[in-house]
Design a protein around this motif. Structure first.
Motif: not given
Length: 123
Positions: A5-10, A19-25, A77-83, A94-101
């Motif tokens: 789930v992303e947040s912080g846009g505007g 600063r965008l945030s992406c929290t994983a659950s 469990r959050t990744v941030y993107l400071q812009m 803006y989308y966040c994504a997770s890769a297994s490799t």
């Protein structure tokens, strides 16, 4: 089995910051790369930045180097993107994504995607 789930846009003026945030659950035993991608109207989705969970190595798209910074808070469990120094050309969903490799900014290799958050840079 992973929800992002992303947040912080505007809306921000040129030269401003967000600063965008992406929290994983959910249960994700193995994840090696967390990335940010963006898609502007009428354009293909492009890689912005990613960070390797295993060694902390980061990658940035050429258009954002020196302006954006990616970071990871494992406890939250959050990744941030400071812009910083945002430009109108940064306007996109803006989308966040997770890769297994560890795949860098190879879009098709990412397994799980968030719903996106809108970033608009305009006077």
């Amino acid at each position: 089995q992973v929800l992002l789930v992303e947040s912080g846009g505007g809306l921000v003026q040129p030269g401003g910051s967000l600063r965008l945030s992406c929290t994983a659950s959910g249960r994700a035993l193995d994840y090696y790369e967390i990335g940010w991608f963006r898609q502007a109207p009428g354009k293909e989705r492009e890689g912005v930045s990613c960070i390797s969970v295993s060694d902390g190595r980061t990658y940035y798209g050429d258009s954002v180097k020196g302006r954006f910074t990616i970071s990871l808070d494992n406890d939250k469990r959050t990744v941030y993107l400071q812009m910083n120094s945002l430009k109108p050309e940064d306007t996109a969903v803006y989308y966040c994504a997770s890769a297994s490799t560890q795949v860098g900014l190879v879009e098709w290799a990412y397994d799980y995607w968030g719903q996106g958050t809108q970033v608009t840079v305009s006077p």
